[in-house]
Scaffold this motif. Structure first.
Motif, PDB file in Angstrom:
ATOM      1  N   THR A  76      -0.170  -3.619  -5.350  1.00  0.00           N
ATOM      2  CA  THR A  76       0.093  -4.849  -6.123  1.00  0.00           C
ATOM      3  C   THR A  76      -1.017  -5.870  -5.865  1.00  0.00           C
ATOM      4  N   ASN A  83       1.880 -10.785  -6.665  1.00  0.00           N
ATOM      5  CA  ASN A  83       2.937  -9.848  -7.087  1.00  0.00           C
ATOM      6  C   ASN A  83       3.274  -9.978  -8.571  1.00  0.00           C
ATOM      7  N   ALA A  96       2.158  -4.224 -10.780  1.00  0.00           N
ATOM      8  CA  ALA A  96       2.089  -3.117  -9.816  1.00  0.00           C
ATOM      9  C   ALA A  96       1.485  -1.890 -10.465  1.00  0.00           C
TER      10      ALA A  96
END
Ligand code: AVI
Length: 315
Positions: A303, A307, A310
């Motif tokens: 990632t 975040n 991903a």
């Protein structure tokens, strides 16, 4: 190399697509499948979206690929066939040619016309790789040509395109990938949940490229169905569905109007909506569960620091 358009007779394919469009247009809440966003102009508009600073998925995924290219390569392994689902301009897959060293590359996209250019250029640049392009509606069934007989097949599905399918459709598609991957696996990019302001900016950008991309679906429908949609009678609408963790795209009628096509017609009142796309956002847990439901037991995940996105290798 040439671009086969699929195994079915072309007029059957066209009739099936027209039938699918009619079902959506005549439904009480009208809808159009997002695959019709990707006619040649729509594919170019989508490429333009990926260059927008507000459209974080592309830059974030690219940064993850760059930062973790060695780790990703070690996980995926070298050689075999790279099968690119929704290949578009093939650039993301090309960025892995140097490290993954595939012996063959199969690019699949709904828009065969757009793919043709990309694949022709690529074959010139990489004469040692066996390159094929196929125009295919892989949302229905993934049909791998019999000439692809390598045991190691790495499916490449970047850009969080999986998010444009419902959960059940996604499981169906990924289950097919799992059974067709043989000794290989799936390298997939998925968009993660985040704050509304970031999502709204990405899907309703100030340059209005996403609005043009969404509105262009009406022209795409006109050419498939022979309908008389006028893009100036609609506007681009974005909603965030918190219950389902997804961004929803619609086109809203700006006036009362009737759209006609050879077999039928549909009345839209001012304010009526046509649903054109869902874009699901995941958590690491929810995407792992989705992959598990499709038969993928093992995952390696990379990632970005925020975040936002991903990249996952699943086997
Ligand atoms: C291709 N797909 C992952 C894009 C998305 O973000 O859902 C399509 C898109 N729709 C509007 N902007 C981009």
């Amino acid at each position: 190399m040439k671009i086969p358009i699929g195994s079915d007779d072309q007029s059957t394919v066209q009739n099936d697509l027209a039938h699918e469009i009619e079902i959506g247009l005549l439904a009480q809440s009208a809808w159009i499948s997002p695959k019709f966003l990707y006619d040649p102009l729509g594919s170019h508009l989508f490429t333009a979206i990926t260059l927008l600073p507000e459209y974080y998925p592309s830059t974030t995924e690219k940064n993850i690929f760059t930062q973790y290219r060695d780790q990703i390569t070690a996980a995926v392994g070298i050689g075999g066939t790279l099968i690119d689902l929704g290949a578009g301009n093939c650039q993301k897959a090309e960025s892995f040619f140097g490290t993954l060293k595939p012996s063959s590359y199969l690019a699949i996209d709904f828009s065969a016309e757009y793919l043709q250019d990309a694949v022709t250029k690529l074959q010139g640049k990489y004469p040692h790789i066996d390159i094929q392009g196929i125009g295919m509606d892989f949302s229905k069934e993934i049909i791998i040509p019999s000439s692809i007989n390598t045991a190691k097949r790495t499916f490449f599905y970047p850009g969080s395109s999986i998010g444009n399918f419902s959960n059940n459709e996604a499981i169906k598609l990924l289950s097919q990938v799992k059974s067709q991957a043989k000794d290989g696996g799936l390298l997939i990019g998925v968009d993660l949940m985040k704050e509304d302001s970031v999502l709204m900016a990405a899907y309703d950008d100030p340059l209005k490229v996403t609005a043009a991309f969404n509105l262009n679906i009406l022209r795409s429908i006109n050419s498939h169905l022979g309908s008389n949609f006028r893009v100036e009678q609609f506007r681009h609408i974005v909603k965030i569905n918190h219950a389902e963790n997804m961004v929803e795209l619609y086109l809203q009628a700006l006036e009362d109007l009737t759209v006609s096509w050879p077999a039928n017609s549909r009345v839209f009142k001012r304010g009526d909506l046509i649903h054109t796309e869902n874009s699901h956002k995941y958590t690491i847990e929810s995407i792992k569960q989705l992959l598990k439901n499709a038969g993928f037991e093992k995952t390696q995940i990379w990632t970005d620091p925020k975040n936002y996105f991903a990249v996952i290798y699943a086997r």
